[in-house]
Design an enzyme around this catalytic site. Sequence first.
Site, PDB file in Angstrom:
ATOM      1  N   LYS B 108       0.809  -1.224   0.000  1.00  0.00           N
ATOM      2  CA  LYS B 108       0.000   0.000   0.000  1.00  0.00           C
ATOM      3  C   LYS B 108       0.845   1.278   0.000  1.00  0.00           C
ATOM      4  O   LYS B 108       0.465   2.292  -0.568  1.00  0.00           O
ATOM      5  CB  LYS B 108      -0.929   0.012   1.218  1.00  0.00           C
ATOM      6  CG  LYS B 108      -2.041  -1.032   1.172  1.00  0.00           C
ATOM      7  CD  LYS B 108      -3.093  -0.681   0.143  1.00  0.00           C
ATOM      8  CE  LYS B 108      -4.268  -1.638   0.186  1.00  0.00           C
ATOM      9  NZ  LYS B 108      -5.220  -1.385  -0.930  1.00  0.00           N
ATOM     10  N   GLU B 130      -9.670   6.402   3.167  1.00  0.00           N
ATOM     11  CA  GLU B 130     -10.581   5.401   3.707  1.00  0.00           C
ATOM     12  C   GLU B 130      -9.754   4.165   4.010  1.00  0.00           C
ATOM     13  O   GLU B 130      -8.692   3.966   3.423  1.00  0.00           O
ATOM     14  CB  GLU B 130     -11.670   5.058   2.681  1.00  0.00           C
ATOM     15  CG  GLU B 130     -11.282   4.002   1.636  1.00  0.00           C
ATOM     16  CD  GLU B 130     -10.188   4.431   0.662  1.00  0.00           C
ATOM     17  OE1 GLU B 130     -10.004   5.641   0.478  1.00  0.00           O
ATOM     18  OE2 GLU B 130      -9.502   3.541   0.121  1.00  0.00           O
ATOM     19  N   SER B 397       1.726  -9.703  -1.076  1.00  0.00           N
ATOM     20  CA  SER B 397       1.444  -8.268  -1.022  1.00  0.00           C
ATOM     21  C   SER B 397       1.575  -7.665   0.371  1.00  0.00           C
ATOM     22  O   SER B 397       1.737  -6.460   0.517  1.00  0.00           O
ATOM     23  CB  SER B 397       0.039  -8.003  -1.568  1.00  0.00           C
ATOM     24  OG  SER B 397      -0.906  -8.768  -0.854  1.00  0.00           O
TER      25      SER B 397
END
Lengths: 284, 415
Positions: B108, B130, B397
Site C-alpha cells: 500500500k 478510507e 502483497s
Amino acid sequence: MSSSNSAVPTPRPIRSPRLARTFARLATEGRKAFIPYVTAGDPDLATSAAVLLALAEGGADIIELGVPFSDPMADGEVIQAAMLRALGGGTTFAKVLDLVREFRAKDTRDTPIVLFGYLNPIYRVGLAQAAKAAREAGADAFLVVDLPPEEAAQLTDPLTEEGLDFVALFTPTSADERVRAIASQASGFAYYVSMAGITGDALTGLDEVAQRTQRVREVTGLPVAVGFGIRSGDDARRVATFADAVVIGSHLIQTLATVAPAEQPAVARAFAAEIRAALDGQPS
Amino acid sequence: MSNALDAASSQPPRAASAPVFAGAGDGRFGPYGGRYVSETLIPNLQALEEAWRSVAPTAAFRAEYDALLADFVGRPSPLYLAERLTAYAGGAQIWLKREDLNHTGAHKINNCIGQILLARHMGKTRIIAETGAGQHGVATATVAARFGLPCIVFMGVDDIERQRQNVFRMRLLGAEVRGVTSGSRTLKDAMNEAMRDWVRHVHDTFYVIGSAAGPHPYPSMVRDFQAIIGQETRAQSLKKFGRLPDEVVACVGGGSNAIGMFHPFLADSEVALTGVEAAGDGLDTPRHAATLSAGSVGVLHGQKSYLLQDHDGQIIETHSVSAGLDYPGVGPEHAWLKDTGRVRYVAATDKEALAAFMRLCELEGIIPALESSHAIAYAVERAKVLGPDRHIVVNLSGRGDKDMHTVAKTLGLTL
C-alpha cells in the site's frame, strides 16, 4: 430567463409537458415553485403514496421522489437513513414507479415528478428500459447525482427519446466553462446546489448563491431551482427572491420522521402549506 | 527485517532509465472506468488529473518517488524462491515477491508515497483516506506524518472494533481515525464517508484512495504508482531464472497490488496472469467477495466496473476472512482484463487461504497477510499442474502481523 448575450448556448428545452405547464403557470402567476423531496417507500410504500398526495394538496408545485440506493454518496445522514428505511421495506425501482402511477391517477393538479437518485439502480434495469418505464408510469424527469455531463449521454439519449427531462446539477465549484458543459445536457430545469457539501448541511453565503443562480439561468435559459441547506419558510422565502424554485429535502424528512407513519400525510400537508405561504409572501 | 533489506540491496539497481510516469490515459478501460461522482467533485478530479499529467511525468517527480521508495520504504523488495513450499507443492518453482518487507508491511505504501508527493505539488494541506483492515490507513498516516500533513482516516466502526491495533498505529502516527456508522459500517461505507468529507472540503483536501478504483484518474494513477512491483519482478525474473515467469499470481480485492504486478507483463503474451479473489465461505454461498468471478456490471464509488449487487442494483454486503479483500467492487481495469481474457480470475475460500497461511508460516518462516494467502493457495495447486521446469511468481502483497487475532480466532484461541 432568456439572455441577450449571443455567446450563450441556445436556451435548453423543457421536454416534459407537465414541467412546461407548471413553470408557465408559475410565471403567469408571478410565483416561485416549491419542490419537496421525499424518498420513495420511506417508511413504507403506503405511507409514501399518501405523503405524495398530501404534499401536492399542501402546495408543492413539483415533487422530487428519491429512488433509494444502498450507497448514497452525496447525501447526509437524514437522507441516508431514509433510503435505508425504504430499502428495508422492500422498495425497488419498479415499486417507485408503482407509486408514481398511483399518484398520477389520483393527483388533480398535474404535479410533475422528478425521480432523484443514483445511477446504479436504474443502470441495473437498463437505462433505455428505465426511461420508458418511467414515462409510462407518469414521471417527468430524472436527476442522477453521480452522472456528470461526461457520462450523461447514456441516459440523456433515452430520456430525450421518451420526452423526459434530465435535471442537471450545478455547484459552487463549477467554473463558467463547466457551467456551459453541464448546460449542454440540462433540460426541464436547472438545479443549483447551494454549497460544496452534502444534503442536510447548513446554508451560507446567499449573495454568492444568488449571483451563481443568475449565471446558471443565463447560460441554460432554464428555470433554476436551488437546494441543499434550506430548512425553513424563512430560508425558502430568502432563496426565492432570486431562484425560480426552492427544494427542501432533509428538513422535510426529519420533520416527517418525528411522527408515526399514520400522521405523516397530515404533517406533510401542513409543511407544504407553510412553505407555500412563505413563498407567496404570506405570514406563516 | 534488516537482513531482508540487506538481501534487497544486493539486488541490481533498477535500470537507470526507469521511465517517468506516463500521466496518461482517459480513465476508460473498454466500457469501464469513467468518473461517476457528484458535480461538486469534478473540478477537484480535473485538477488532480492535471497535476497527474503535468507533474508526474517529470524526471524530478520520478526521482523524488524513487528516493523515498529506496530509503523510506526499502525497495526494491526481493524476489524470493520459496524452496520448501516448492518441494511441498511438487511442481513449478514458486517465487515470492516480498512486498511484505516494505515499510508498514504491505504494498500500500508505494501508492501513498506517490499520492502524497502529488498532494504537496498541488499545495493541498489536509489528507483524507478510507480504510478497511487499516493497512491503507496506516500507510497514509505514515506518509502524512513523514510530510507533516494532518490526516483523517475514515473507517467503519465495525472495522475499528476488529482492527484495534491498526487504529492505535494510525493514532500513534498522528492521524485522526473517524468512525463511520452508516450503512454496513465497513470499507465501502468508509469510502462513501471520505467522498462526503471531500465534497465538504474540496479546496484544501487531497483524498488518497488506496485501491486502483474510484473515479478517473485514480485507477490509472494508483496502477502506475504500484507498477513498480511488476517492473521489479520482471527484471528480477530475468536475472534470477533467465526468463520471464510462466505465470504471475496476485490476490484481488479492489485490485491495486494485482494491477501493479500485472501491468508490466500485459504485453508479454507468454506470461499467464491470474488474479485470486476471496471466495469466503464459497461461491455457491452468499458469503464471499469475489466480484469478478460472481458479480455483474454496475456503478459504484465513481466508476463503472463489476459489482456484487442484488437484483435491484443495491450493493451486497460481502464476506472474506481477509478484511482487505472484503469489498463489493473492483478496479475498472480488472473488469476490462477479465472481459478481454488477458487475466484469468479465480477465487480461493477462507478455508483454503487459512491453510495456505499456515503452510507458509511452517515451511518458509514467513507470516503472510490473509489477503496474500489467497494467492498462495492458488499458486500451490497451480504449481502441481505446471510441472517442475516452470516458474510461478506470487505477489506476497503484505505480512500477516495484523491478522494474528483473526487467525487465532479461527483456531478457537484468544490472544
